[in-house]
Every structure is written in C-alpha cells, then in structure tokens.
Design a protein around this motif. Structure first.
Motif, PDB file in Angstrom:
ATOM      1  N   UNK A   1       4.759   7.561   5.371  1.00  0.00           N
ATOM      2  CA  UNK A   1       5.136   6.307   4.924  1.00  0.00           C
ATOM      3  C   UNK A   1       5.895   5.516   5.783  1.00  0.00           C
ATOM      4  N   UNK A   2       6.254   4.027   5.564  1.00  0.00           N
ATOM      5  CA  UNK A   2       7.034   3.303   6.244  1.00  0.00           C
ATOM      6  C   UNK A   2       8.250   2.935   5.614  1.00  0.00           C
ATOM      7  N   UNK A   3       8.931   3.752   5.853  1.00  0.00           N
ATOM      8  CA  UNK A   3      10.246   3.897   4.926  1.00  0.00           C
ATOM      9  C   UNK A   3      11.477   4.625   5.434  1.00  0.00           C
ATOM     10  N   UNK A   4      12.592   4.118   5.164  1.00  0.00           N
ATOM     11  CA  UNK A   4      13.860   4.887   5.450  1.00  0.00           C
ATOM     12  C   UNK A   4      13.975   6.123   4.551  1.00  0.00           C
ATOM     13  N   UNK A   5      14.165   7.047   5.083  1.00  0.00           N
ATOM     14  CA  UNK A   5      14.226   8.249   4.083  1.00  0.00           C
ATOM     15  C   UNK A   5      15.507   8.222   3.116  1.00  0.00           C
TER      16      UNK A   5
ATOM     17  N   UNK B   1       3.028  11.154   1.993  1.00  0.00           N
ATOM     18  CA  UNK B   1       2.923  12.291   2.781  1.00  0.00           C
ATOM     19  C   UNK B   1       4.412  12.741   2.438  1.00  0.00           C
ATOM     20  N   UNK B   2       5.469  12.025   2.371  1.00  0.00           N
ATOM     21  CA  UNK B   2       7.016  12.601   2.141  1.00  0.00           C
ATOM     22  C   UNK B   2       6.855  13.419   1.074  1.00  0.00           C
ATOM     23  N   UNK B   3       6.378  12.768  -0.145  1.00  0.00           N
ATOM     24  CA  UNK B   3       6.286  13.612  -1.361  1.00  0.00           C
ATOM     25  C   UNK B   3       5.683  14.646  -1.280  1.00  0.00           C
ATOM     26  N   UNK B   4       4.519  14.577  -0.559  1.00  0.00           N
ATOM     27  CA  UNK B   4       3.544  15.868  -0.491  1.00  0.00           C
ATOM     28  C   UNK B   4       4.217  17.156   0.330  1.00  0.00           C
ATOM     29  N   UNK B   5       4.835  16.671   1.382  1.00  0.00           N
ATOM     30  CA  UNK B   5       5.560  17.645   2.080  1.00  0.00           C
ATOM     31  C   UNK B   5       6.709  18.260   1.409  1.00  0.00           C
TER      32      UNK B   5
ATOM     33  N   UNK C   1      -3.230  -0.288   3.821  1.00  0.00           N
ATOM     34  CA  UNK C   1      -2.105  -0.364   4.013  1.00  0.00           C
ATOM     35  C   UNK C   1      -1.094   0.602   3.948  1.00  0.00           C
ATOM     36  N   UNK C   2      -0.137   0.685   4.585  1.00  0.00           N
ATOM     37  CA  UNK C   2       0.652   1.862   4.639  1.00  0.00           C
ATOM     38  C   UNK C   2       1.620   1.633   3.346  1.00  0.00           C
ATOM     39  N   UNK C   3       2.372   2.756   3.137  1.00  0.00           N
ATOM     40  CA  UNK C   3       3.150   2.985   1.925  1.00  0.00           C
ATOM     41  C   UNK C   3       4.380   2.017   2.370  1.00  0.00           C
ATOM     42  N   UNK C   4       4.585   1.107   1.675  1.00  0.00           N
ATOM     43  CA  UNK C   4       5.985   0.538   2.005  1.00  0.00           C
ATOM     44  C   UNK C   4       6.789   0.046   0.557  1.00  0.00           C
ATOM     45  N   UNK C   5       7.820   0.488   0.637  1.00  0.00           N
ATOM     46  CA  UNK C   5       8.483  -0.284  -0.535  1.00  0.00           C
ATOM     47  C   UNK C   5       9.566  -1.155  -0.130  1.00  0.00           C
TER      48      UNK C   5
ATOM     49  N   UNK D   1      -1.011   8.988  10.766  1.00  0.00           N
ATOM     50  CA  UNK D   1      -0.085   8.159   9.876  1.00  0.00           C
ATOM     51  C   UNK D   1      -0.929   7.348   8.780  1.00  0.00           C
ATOM     52  N   UNK D   2      -2.088   6.850   9.020  1.00  0.00           N
ATOM     53  CA  UNK D   2      -3.068   6.159   8.048  1.00  0.00           C
ATOM     54  C   UNK D   2      -3.564   6.926   7.170  1.00  0.00           C
TER      55      UNK D   2
END
Lengths: 107, 411
Positions: free
Chosen positions: B166-170, A83-87, B87-91, B160-161
């Motif tokens: 994403x599960x990430x620090x911006x 969603x971050x990319x889409x937003x 699963x959530x997007x996690x890098x 969220x799902x």
C-alpha cells in the motif's frame, strides 16, 4: 485482493504437532473478520503423484514434483485489502502454526 | 553554472520527491509517476533556458508531469476502469502518528522501504523514487551493472503492484518498526559513502553521504517527533563533520585519535550536538533512547573533546553499556572493547575481543582491533598476523593503506 498463504514445514526441523486447537481458533477469527476464503492441511508429500501428459501419453510419477527439505504442509486463501493486512495476519499464522508462511498474491 | 542550471538543480533537489509522490497518489502507479517526473525535468532542461525559470518551479513541474502521465495513459490506451483497477491502495486518511506531517512523500518513503522488499531493492528504489538519482548514478554508487539495477527496480515496481503493497503511512502501532526499516536504508547509503568498498572506488563517497543526510533531513521534517530519526541525523552529521580529516593527503585512513580536530566541520558538529541535547532532554523525561540516539551520543562525546586526551572514555563506555542492552550485536561489543582498552588497558580489552572470535572471524575490524591491541601489548608477531588478516578482509582502499603502514611499522 486474494492471497495464497502457504504453510511451510521443514522435514529436518518440523514444527510442533499440537497446533490444531490454536489453528482452529485462528480460522474462526479469520472467518469472523471476513478474511477467510479457503483453508486446508495437506497429507505428507509421499502421498503426492505428479502427472505429465504433455507428451504422447500420461506419465505418472510417485512423490512430489520437487524433493526438498522444506515442503508445503497446508494452504489458506485470504481476502485482504492490501499486503500490510495480509502480512500482519501471516505473522500471526506463523506463530499459530509454529511454521514458516509464504504470502503470494493471486493475479 | 548558469542561473537557469542552478534553478534546475535546486528544483530537482527540492521538488523531485514531491512530484513523484503526488503523481503516485493521483495515478496509483510508481512506474507512471517516475517516468512522467523524469520527462517533466527533461522538459524543464529544454525549455527553461529559453522561456525563463517559471515563478513557481514546483507547480510547473507537477503540472507538466501530470500532462506527461496522462499522455502516456492515453498512448497505452488504457481504459478508465482498467486503470482504476491497477491503482495502488491509497487511503485519504491523514497519518495517525502524532507529529507526522501529512505529505505524500512520507507515503512514498514507506512504500519504497517496505519490509516485503529486499534490502538492496529498498535502497535502489528509495534513491531513485525519493532521492531522484538516475539508474546509472545508483549503479555506479553500488558498483552494480546498470541493467541489473534497472531489472531490480522494475521487479520491485511490479511486486508493489501485484502484491498490493500500500501507499500509506503505517499505523501508529507499526510505525516504530517501519521507521527503523527506513532508517536502516538511509544508514546503509550513508555508510557506503563513509566507508566505500571496492579496490577501484574512492575511499570516501561524499555524494552518497550527502544524499543520505538530505533524505534523513527530509524524514526529520516529516516526522519531527521521532527520536530515532533525530538520532540518526545527529549520528550522520557528527560523522560527516570528520570526513575531510578521516583520509590523509596520501589516501590513508586517519583514525579518530590521530585526526586533526581543527579540520572538523564546526557547523555540522554544532548541529549534531543540538540534536543530541534534544534527545538527552527527552531521555531525561523518560523516553528510552534507541540505538541511533545512543550512537549519536557516543559521537557527541568524541566530538566534544578538543584533544584526544580530553575524551571522556568512562562516558563512552557507559553509553556502550546502554547500547549493548538495546542491540547486543558482536560489532557493538567490539567497539565497546575499544573504550575498555582506554580505561582498563589493552590486556582486558583483548580478552573481551577474543571472546568474539566465533562471530567476527570474517570481519576486518575484528582483526584490525586485535592487531592494534596486540601491538600495544608488544606482541609484534601476533599483531603482524592479525594485521595480515585485517588487510586481506578490508574492502576500503584508505583502510588497507593505513593497516599496511601500521603492520610495516611493527618491529
């Protein structure tokens, strides 16, 4: 992940009409960067027809399913990892189109 | 409290967010993480009194929660591939912003405070997932029904799902805006504790202010170089330091000017002042301060004066001028006018306040400020009308009591 990206216009306060070149350039970029799946502008809501065939026979009614000040003026389908990319793209799209944008994920 | 109970409470404070964050990363699902963490703590409550507190409570809780999560996944008979899909997007890439500590809790905080979630949702989710407050506790704090709050949290987890938040620090580029979103959530929690609303609520909610401070300390530990995080923590500490002096024994609000400064918490003030000095040094080196840092500096000026009469009002006004440039909101302009009254007199301040009428007519503090200025100018009748309006709009019981007394003292 695919997102439906709706462009929302406002009948009482419409966005500017000179955005086409900017939108085309933005589309080129979406394609080049791999986000683009589909895009299309829509004709006026007056051109819509609603069909209800849940009863005995199909009923056609003239106009959109919902009369409102705000209406759907066009859509994109984007492929984006999250969603971050889409937003982020949607924020650009809103500037480019001079209209509000709704982002909604496909199931 | 017994030693075991104390150990459980401490573990809950120190380990809850860590357990939820680690499980969210492993299972890619906030719902599973939350439930398994809650079950692990329930198991601790059951077992620790008999078995003794394990040597490493955090590791014990994480292991137990992991087992509970796996049990649930098996129970729901989720096939492995289907589970992966959800699963959530996690890098695994560590966060890029300088000074950020790579900690799953930071990911958890940014997910809970995501801008695509409504403000009330962010508050509820942060208090539940990061703060470890229970649904009934949060519902009580914000005077909402438990079922409504539960629904709100469930909907947020589903969004969220479904939308892949994403599960990430911006990224470093987005970090300032996203951090300010997180701080807005914590400041809202703090303010609700500091000036609780509702006729049946205690005017002060130290549980909420304490929780907000605890979470802000956590973010400060994770983002040690962020000036606004330091600023908000300082602002909270300097405000919290005055808590006991702020409401009289009779349950009436005591204004800053009338407070017993000896009752202020010297340790909190010292810590707040240290943080403000740290930010002043950064500002001197050319880092422009944000609104929380300036608000903290204003509070530092107030808390530096041993006596109200020693308050350096020109310094306060200079800081408000700086704040107006960062945040030109009418509420800031209103507070600035209070400093103007001290320097240039109530007449000048009243003119500035009156200019805000269009924007603040529905805000109790606007009318309370006018009432006070009119009182000082001897315009009793108009002052009384302004007090009436302020009393009508005020939501805090201590404030209503104070305003009512001031109104009734008018001649």
């Amino acid at each position: 992940m695919q997102y439906l990206v709706s462009v929302i216009d406002d009948k009482s306060n419409p966005g500017s009409t000179d955005r086409q070149p900017a939108i085309s350039a933005f589309n080129e970029r979406l394609i080049a960067e791999g986000y683009w799946v589909f895009a299309g502008g829509l004709a006026d809501t007056d051109a819509a027809t609603v069909i209800d065939n849940r009863g005995e026979q199909a009923v056609f009614s003239d106009g959109p399913f919902l009369e409102s000040k705000e209406y759907l003026a066009g859509v994109w389908v984007w492929e984006a990892p999250d969603l971050d990319v889409a937003l982020k793209l949607a924020a650009e799209a809103s500037k480019v189109c001079d209209r509000k944008i709704e982002v909604r994920p496909f199931q | 409290m017994s030693d075991v109970e104390e150990a459980i409470t401490r573990a809950h404070h120190e380990e809850w967010a860590r357990v939820v964050a680690a499980l969210t990363r492993r299972f890619g699902d906030l719902d599973i993480a939350e439930e398994a963490a809650a079950e692990a703590f329930a198991t601790a409550v059951e077992r620790w009194p008999a078995d003794g507190v394990p040597p490493n409570p955090g590791a014990w809780l994480t292991t137990t929660a992991n087992r509970k999560a796996i049990d649930r996944i098996r129970r729901e008979n989720k096939r492995d591939d289907k589970h992966k899909e959800a699963q959530m997007v996690y890098d695994g890439v560590p966060p890029e912003p300088l000074g950020a500590i790579d900690d799953d809790r930071l990911r958890l905080i940014f997910t809970c405070c995501h801008p695509a979630l409504a403000m009330e949702t962010r508050v509820a989710l942060t208090l539940r997932m990061v703060g470890g407050l229970t649904v009934p506790e949060i519902a009580r704090a914000f005077l909402v029904r438990e079922t409504a709050l539960e629904r709100r949290i469930t909907r947020a987890k589903a969004k969220i799902k479904a939308a892949r938040i994403p599960y990430r620090v911006p990224s470093a580029e987005d970090l300032p805006t996203r951090v300010s979103g997180v701080l807005a959530v914590l400041y809202l929690v703090f303010n609700e504790g500091y000036l609780a609303t509702g006729p049946d609520t205690d005017p002060l909610r130290p549980d909420l202010t304490a929780e907000a401070i605890r979470l802000t300390r956590l973010i400060r530990a994770l983002l040690p170089d962020d000036g606004e995080v330091a600023g908000l923590l300082a602002l909270m500490l300097l405000t919290e330091a005055r808590r006991t002096a702020r409401v009289s024994a009779g349950g009436e609000l005591v204004t800053l000017v009338e407070q017993d400064r000896g009752a202020w918490d010297a340790a909190l003030i010292a810590e707040g002042h240290r943080l403000v000095r740290e930010r002043l040094a950064a500002a001197a080196a050319g880092v422009a301060p944000g609104r929380y840092q300036i608000l903290a500096a204003i509070n530092a000026v107030h808390t530096s004066a041993r006596d109200t009469r020693d308050t350096d009002w020109s310094q306060v006004l200079a800081l408000y001028d700086q704040l107006v440039r960062v945040d030109p909101s009418p509420i800031i302009a209103l507070n600035r006018a209070i400093a103007v009254a001290e320097l240039d007199g109530p007449q000048v301040a009243l003119a500035a306040v009156d200019r805000l009428q269009d924007k603040l007519a529905g805000y109790h503090a606007y009318h309370a400020t006018r009432a006070d200025l009119l009182r000082r100018l001897g315009q009793s009748q108009q002052s009384r009308a302004a007090y009436d309006k302020a009393i009508e709009l005020a939501g805090n019981t201590a404030e209503t009591a104070y305003l009512t007394r001031r109104r009734d003292q008018l001649r």
